[in-house]
Design an enzyme around this catalytic site. Structure first.
Site: not given
Length: 112
Positions: A93, A97
């Protein structure tokens, strides 16, 4: 890390925003959608938004980037809610990002 270096967010605003996301997170958890899927979908949608900017369609590009950005906070909330939180998921994640941010920066360079 020193708390004074972190940006301060009004707790009421944060809790209100998370309350808006909670029904979506519960729905996706019930449907059995993987948190990793949302993470990967976010970078794909952001990339589509960047391509839209390159193709001189800023409204579509802006919409897609806002759509992807609205999903980003739920990628951290979702695994905890679904009981699927892993170290690999957290690394994936945060890494994805950064790629999304790079793609948005690259798209904004073409605008100016």
């Amino acid at each position: 890390m020193d708390d004074q270096l972190l940006p301060q967010v009004d707790p009421e605003s944060f809790n209100g925003f998370m309350a808006l996301l909670a029904p979506l997170v519960r729905l996706l958890t019930r449907l059995g959608v993987s948190p990793k899927f949302l993470t990967i979908a976010g970078v794909v949608i952001t990339t589509a938004g960047a391509v839209s900017f390159f193709l001189k369609s800023p409204r579509l590009g802006g919409f897609l980037i806002l759509l992807a950005a609205s999903a980003t906070p739920s990628t951290g909330l979702w695994p905890a809610n679904a009981g699927k939180a892993t170290r690999f998921g957290a690394l994936l994640d945060s890494s994805v990002d950064r790629y999304s941010e790079f793609v948005m920066l690259f798209a904004s360079a073409d605008i100016s």
